[in-house]
Every structure is written in structure tokens, then in C-alpha cells.
Write a protein that holds these residues in place. Structure first.
Motif, PDB file in Angstrom:
ATOM      1  N   THR A  99       0.862  -1.175   0.000  1.00 19.35           N
ATOM      2  CA  THR A  99       0.000   0.000   0.000  1.00 19.35           C
ATOM      3  C   THR A  99       0.900   1.227   0.000  1.00 19.35           C
ATOM      4  OG1 THR A  99      -1.605  -1.226   1.349  1.00 19.35           O
ATOM      5  CG2 THR A  99      -1.917   1.154   1.163  1.00 19.35           C
ATOM      6  N   TYR A 100       0.685   2.145  -0.939  1.00 20.00           N
ATOM      7  CA  TYR A 100       1.585   3.291  -1.048  1.00 20.00           C
ATOM      8  C   TYR A 100       0.947   4.409  -1.877  1.00 20.00           C
ATOM      9  CZ  TYR A 100       2.538   1.315  -5.689  1.00 20.00           C
ATOM     10  OH  TYR A 100       2.409   0.819  -6.970  1.00 20.00           O
ATOM     11  N   PRO A 101       1.396   5.657  -1.698  1.00 19.50           N
ATOM     12  CA  PRO A 101       0.885   6.774  -2.505  1.00 19.50           C
ATOM     13  C   PRO A 101       1.467   6.724  -3.905  1.00 19.50           C
ATOM     14  CG  PRO A 101       1.899   7.525  -0.441  1.00 19.50           C
ATOM     15  CD  PRO A 101       2.320   6.116  -0.649  1.00 19.50           C
ATOM     16  N   ALA A 102       0.664   7.100  -4.876  1.00 14.63           N
ATOM     17  CA  ALA A 102       1.114   7.096  -6.264  1.00 14.63           C
ATOM     18  C   ALA A 102       0.193   8.005  -7.073  1.00 14.63           C
ATOM     19  CB  ALA A 102       1.107   5.673  -6.816  1.00 14.63           C
ATOM     20  N   SER A 103       0.307   7.934  -8.369  1.00 13.73           N
ATOM     21  CA  SER A 103      -0.638   8.602  -9.258  1.00 13.73           C
ATOM     22  C   SER A 103      -0.953   7.659 -10.404  1.00 13.73           C
ATOM     23  CB  SER A 103      -0.073   9.931  -9.791  1.00 13.73           C
ATOM     24  OG  SER A 103       1.124   9.709 -10.521  1.00 13.73           O
ATOM     25  N   VAL A 104      -2.120   7.817 -10.971  1.00 11.12           N
ATOM     26  CA  VAL A 104      -2.536   6.950 -12.069  1.00 11.12           C
ATOM     27  C   VAL A 104      -3.069   7.806 -13.206  1.00 11.12           C
ATOM     28  CG1 VAL A 104      -4.838   6.651 -11.030  1.00 11.12           C
ATOM     29  CG2 VAL A 104      -4.001   4.973 -12.692  1.00 11.12           C
ATOM     30  N   TYR A 105      -2.651   7.444 -14.420  1.00 10.79           N
ATOM     31  CA  TYR A 105      -3.109   8.168 -15.611  1.00 10.79           C
ATOM     32  C   TYR A 105      -4.269   7.412 -16.240  1.00 10.79           C
ATOM     33  CZ  TYR A 105      -3.333  10.020 -20.335  1.00 10.79           C
ATOM     34  OH  TYR A 105      -3.779  10.560 -21.513  1.00 10.79           O
ATOM     35  N   ILE A 106      -5.330   8.139 -16.551  1.00  8.52           N
ATOM     36  CA  ILE A 106      -6.496   7.558 -17.205  1.00  8.52           C
ATOM     37  C   ILE A 106      -6.610   8.173 -18.594  1.00  8.52           C
ATOM     38  CG2 ILE A 106      -8.995   7.232 -17.099  1.00  8.52           C
ATOM     39  CD1 ILE A 106      -8.800   7.568 -14.084  1.00  8.52           C
ATOM     40  N   ASP A 107      -6.655   7.326 -19.598  1.00  5.46           N
ATOM     41  CA  ASP A 107      -6.709   7.791 -20.989  1.00  5.46           C
ATOM     42  C   ASP A 107      -7.830   8.799 -21.196  1.00  5.46           C
ATOM     43  OD1 ASP A 107      -4.562   6.244 -21.721  1.00  5.46           O
ATOM     44  OD2 ASP A 107      -5.784   4.562 -22.424  1.00  5.46           O
ATOM     45  N   ASN A 108      -7.485   9.895 -21.840  1.00  4.56           N
ATOM     46  CA  ASN A 108      -8.436  10.943 -22.236  1.00  4.56           C
ATOM     47  C   ASN A 108      -9.129  11.616 -21.049  1.00  4.56           C
ATOM     48  OD1 ASN A 108      -7.985  10.323 -25.016  1.00  4.56           O
ATOM     49  ND2 ASN A 108      -9.409   8.601 -24.815  1.00  4.56           N
ATOM     50  N   VAL A 109      -8.610  11.381 -19.846  1.00  3.91           N
ATOM     51  CA  VAL A 109      -9.199  11.991 -18.654  1.00  3.91           C
ATOM     52  C   VAL A 109      -8.160  12.815 -17.898  1.00  3.91           C
ATOM     53  CG1 VAL A 109     -10.401  11.593 -16.466  1.00  3.91           C
ATOM     54  CG2 VAL A 109     -10.909  10.149 -18.447  1.00  3.91           C
ATOM     55  N   GLY A 110      -7.016  12.194 -17.577  1.00  8.92           N
ATOM     56  CA  GLY A 110      -5.963  12.912 -16.878  1.00  8.92           C
ATOM     57  C   GLY A 110      -5.299  12.044 -15.822  1.00  8.92           C
ATOM     58  N   THR A 111      -4.467  12.662 -14.996  1.00  9.28           N
ATOM     59  CA  THR A 111      -3.725  11.972 -13.952  1.00  9.28           C
ATOM     60  C   THR A 111      -4.306  12.322 -12.584  1.00  9.28           C
ATOM     61  OG1 THR A 111      -1.719  12.071 -15.314  1.00  9.28           O
ATOM     62  CG2 THR A 111      -1.429  11.565 -12.981  1.00  9.28           C
ATOM     63  N   PHE A 112      -4.400  11.331 -11.728  1.00  9.52           N
ATOM     64  CA  PHE A 112      -5.031  11.506 -10.415  1.00  9.52           C
ATOM     65  C   PHE A 112      -4.143  10.925  -9.322  1.00  9.52           C
ATOM     66  CE2 PHE A 112      -8.316  11.528 -13.569  1.00  9.52           C
ATOM     67  CZ  PHE A 112      -9.255  12.446 -13.134  1.00  9.52           C
ATOM     68  N   ASN A 113      -4.142  11.587  -8.167  1.00 12.16           N
ATOM     69  CA  ASN A 113      -3.429  11.071  -7.001  1.00 12.16           C
ATOM     70  C   ASN A 113      -4.233   9.939  -6.364  1.00 12.16           C
ATOM     71  OD1 ASN A 113      -1.304  12.991  -7.163  1.00 12.16           O
ATOM     72  ND2 ASN A 113      -2.630  14.515  -6.194  1.00 12.16           N
ATOM     73  N   VAL A 114      -3.538   8.882  -5.962  1.00  4.61           N
ATOM     74  CA  VAL A 114      -4.219   7.717  -5.398  1.00  4.61           C
ATOM     75  C   VAL A 114      -3.394   7.120  -4.272  1.00  4.61           C
ATOM     76  CG1 VAL A 114      -5.345   7.119  -7.583  1.00  4.61           C
ATOM     77  CG2 VAL A 114      -3.130   6.102  -7.017  1.00  4.61           C
TER      78      VAL A 114
END
Length: 223
Positions: free
Chosen positions: A141-156
Motif C-alpha cells: 500500500t503506497y501513494p502514487a498517481s494513475v493516468y487515465i486515458d483521455n481523462v488525466g492523472t489523479f493522485n491515489v
């Protein structure tokens, strides 16, 4: 010749009943252990988000946001737990400035930054770093970011390799219902991409022990 005496039907029934009670107690005990682990993991996931917000309150950015653009820069999903600490970063004050350059492939950086702020125990080597991210089911379990196509990048907050029933506990507690592709908690594959399925992947074969991964959009979520 001495005649051997066997068990009567009543005796056999009593033995079977006792075995049934013992097995039931074992299964119930395992269920209690699993539920306790799932609740601990839920608290850990929320705890990681709290750490990020605590860091934000102190420094005006999230831990791992090396360039101060609002996004956690480091967060490679297609990496195993054993790789935490591979690019070991000693917790230093340099990590607390927004000008620090992070390697985008080094997901140690957000954790090391929280260590530098003394929000996590400081790791002195790779095994200690892995201990800081290991969850109750021996996933990570750790902080990261995820990119979603045609939407953008989000902190998770990323949670990898946990039993599906535990993922559903997190999903239902945070979102109020179970859905693998809605709300703040969503299922991901090994590359960090959203599965896009409304049901959790374990539902296809009715296996609640199947290992799955998820992300918790603690900052903001996609529509």
C-alpha cells in the motif's frame, strides 16, 4: 476367539458432531482473522491518505509531488513489492522542497518524503522501506498517481495483491456500495490501468480469495 467391538451408530454420530464443531470453530476463527485484517487494511488505506493531507498542510503539496504541480510524480505500478528500496532514497531535508527532482519510475520517493517529514518511521535500508509499505495481507500500500486515458492523472493510494473480499470491504466502507468501476475505490490491473468492469474480477469465478489490486482516489476522482 475374542470378538472385536466396533463403534455404535450413536458413538459415530457423537464423534462426527464433535469434528463438525471443531471444523466450524476453525473456519469461524479464520473468518474473524480475515475480517480483522480487512478492517486493519481499510484503516491503513485511510491512514495513508491522512499522511498525505498532513504533509500537504505542512508543506503545501503532497508527498511525492517533487515539482509542486499537484501530482504525485513517483508511482510505478508494474513493479513488485521486492523492488521497494531498490532505488533507496535516504530520508533527508532535501525531499521536503518542491524543487527536488524525482525519478518517475522510483516509487520510493513518496514514502521517503513522508519519512523525511517524520510521518513514517525512517528506513535505513531496503527491507525497512518494504516494511513501511507492506499491508496486512502481505501486499503493498503506497501513494502514487494513475493516468487515465483521455481523462488525466489523479493522485491515489495504491493497494496491490490483496484478497478480493478485502478489496470489497474497502470499497463498501469508502463508497457505501460495492462497484469496481465507480466511486473513489476502483479495481486496477497489474499495469495500473482501471479494469473498466462494474463487478470485481473475482466475481467471474466466485473466488473471494483471488488476489486483486485497487486505487483509492483520495484527492479527487474521475467522473
Amino acid at each position: 476367539m475374542k470378538q472385536q467391538k466396533g463403534f455404535t451408530l450413536i458413538e459415530l454420530a457423537i464423534v462426527l458432531a464433535i469434528i463438525g464443531i471443531i471444523l466450524g470453530a476453525i473456519l469461524k476463527g479464520q473468518e474473524l482473522i480475515n475480517n480483522a485484517k480487512a478492517k486493519r487494511l481499510l484503516n491503513d488505506v485511510k491512514g495513508w491518505a491522512t499522511l498525505e493531507y498532513t504533509f500537504y498542510d505542512r508543506y503545501g503539496r503532497f508527498a511525492g509531488d517533487g515539482d509542486g504541480d499537484g501530482l504525485i510524480d513517483a508511482g510505478a505500478f508494474a513493479t513488485s513489492q521486492a523492488n521497494f528500496g531498490a532505488n533507496y532514497i535516504p530520508p533527508t531535508s532535501a525531499l521536503l522542497t518542491p524543487t527536488t527532482a524525482y525519478q518517475n519510475s522510483d516509487f520510493d520517493a513518496p514514502v521517503a518524503t513522508l519519512e523525511a517529514a517524520q510521518l513514517l518511521p525512517a528506513a535505513q535500508n531496503a527491507p525497512q522501506r518494504r516494511t513501511n509499505v507492506t499491508n496486512a495481507f502481505n501486499g503493498i500500500t503506497y501513494p502514487a498517481s494513475v493516468y487515465i486515458d483521455n481523462v488525466g492523472t489523479f493522485n491515489v493510494i495504491a493497494v496491490k495483491n490483496i484478497p478480493c473480499f478485502a478489496a470489497k470491504v474497502i470499497d463498501s466502507n469508502i463508497d457505501g456500495s460495492i462497484g469496481a468501476n465507480v466511486g473513489y475505490v476502483r479495481e486496477i490491473d497489474n499495469t495500473g490501468a482501471l479494469t473498466g468492469n462494474n463487478t470485481w474480477s473475482c466475481d467471474a469465478n466466485n473466488n473471494e480469495q483471488q488476489l486483486v489490486s485497487l486505487v483509492y482516489f483520495f484527492d479527487k476522482r474521475p467522473n
